[in-house]
Design a protein around this motif. Structure first.
Motif, PDB file in Angstrom:
ATOM      1  N   UNK A   1       0.852  -1.158   0.000  1.00  0.00           N
ATOM      2  CA  UNK A   1       0.000   0.000   0.000  1.00  0.00           C
ATOM      3  C   UNK A   1       0.903   1.228   0.000  1.00  0.00           C
ATOM      4  N   UNK A   2       0.577   2.172  -0.863  1.00  0.00           N
ATOM      5  CA  UNK A   2       1.416   3.359  -0.968  1.00  0.00           C
ATOM      6  C   UNK A   2       0.745   4.630  -0.458  1.00  0.00           C
ATOM      7  N   UNK A   3      -0.597   4.654  -0.407  1.00  0.00           N
ATOM      8  CA  UNK A   3      -1.329   5.829   0.034  1.00  0.00           C
ATOM      9  C   UNK A   3      -2.648   5.408   0.671  1.00  0.00           C
ATOM     10  N   UNK A   4      -3.145   6.271   1.530  1.00  0.00           N
ATOM     11  CA  UNK A   4      -4.498   6.150   2.048  1.00  0.00           C
ATOM     12  C   UNK A   4      -5.247   7.358   1.522  1.00  0.00           C
ATOM     13  N   UNK A  20       1.679   9.330  10.459  1.00  0.00           N
ATOM     14  CA  UNK A  20       2.647   9.198  11.547  1.00  0.00           C
ATOM     15  C   UNK A  20       2.749   7.768  12.063  1.00  0.00           C
ATOM     16  N   UNK A  21       1.636   7.093  12.187  1.00  0.00           N
ATOM     17  CA  UNK A  21       1.634   5.740  12.756  1.00  0.00           C
ATOM     18  C   UNK A  21       2.155   4.684  11.794  1.00  0.00           C
ATOM     19  N   UNK A  22       1.823   4.845  10.512  1.00  0.00           N
ATOM     20  CA  UNK A  22       2.131   3.785   9.552  1.00  0.00           C
ATOM     21  C   UNK A  22       3.126   4.190   8.469  1.00  0.00           C
ATOM     22  N   UNK A  23       3.476   5.473   8.420  1.00  0.00           N
ATOM     23  CA  UNK A  23       4.419   5.938   7.416  1.00  0.00           C
ATOM     24  C   UNK A  23       3.857   5.925   6.005  1.00  0.00           C
ATOM     25  N   UNK A  24       2.540   5.936   5.903  1.00  0.00           N
ATOM     26  CA  UNK A  24       1.866   5.924   4.603  1.00  0.00           C
ATOM     27  C   UNK A  24       1.173   7.272   4.424  1.00  0.00           C
ATOM     28  N   UNK A  25       1.451   7.981   3.346  1.00  0.00           N
ATOM     29  CA  UNK A  25       0.800   9.276   3.143  1.00  0.00           C
ATOM     30  C   UNK A  25      -0.720   9.143   3.057  1.00  0.00           C
ATOM     31  N   UNK A  26      -1.388  10.029   3.743  1.00  0.00           N
ATOM     32  CA  UNK A  26      -2.844  10.106   3.698  1.00  0.00           C
ATOM     33  C   UNK A  26      -3.210  11.323   2.860  1.00  0.00           C
TER      34      UNK A  26
END
Length: 52
Positions: A1-4, A20-26
């Motif tokens: 997964x690269x983005x939320x 912050x928690x998962x290091x995945x851009x939202x």
């Protein structure tokens, strides 16, 4: 997964927490339709096609 991806109606702090928690851009985008409780299928499809 690269983005939320979420709608603009979601709180910016909640989106930042995901990053912050998962290091995945939202990414917050205008995705809701006439019913604010549901995403507009056309907007979601256009967003997915434009990011590919």
């Amino acid at each position: 997964m690269t983005h939320v991806v979420c709608d603009l109606s979601h709180d910016m702090a909640a989106c930042a927490d995901v990053t912050n928690r998962f290091g995945i851009p939202c990414v917050r985008l205008p995705l809701s339709g006439d019913d604010p409780q549901r995403y507009d299928p056309r907007k979601v499809c256009e967003m997915l096609v434009s990011t590919g």
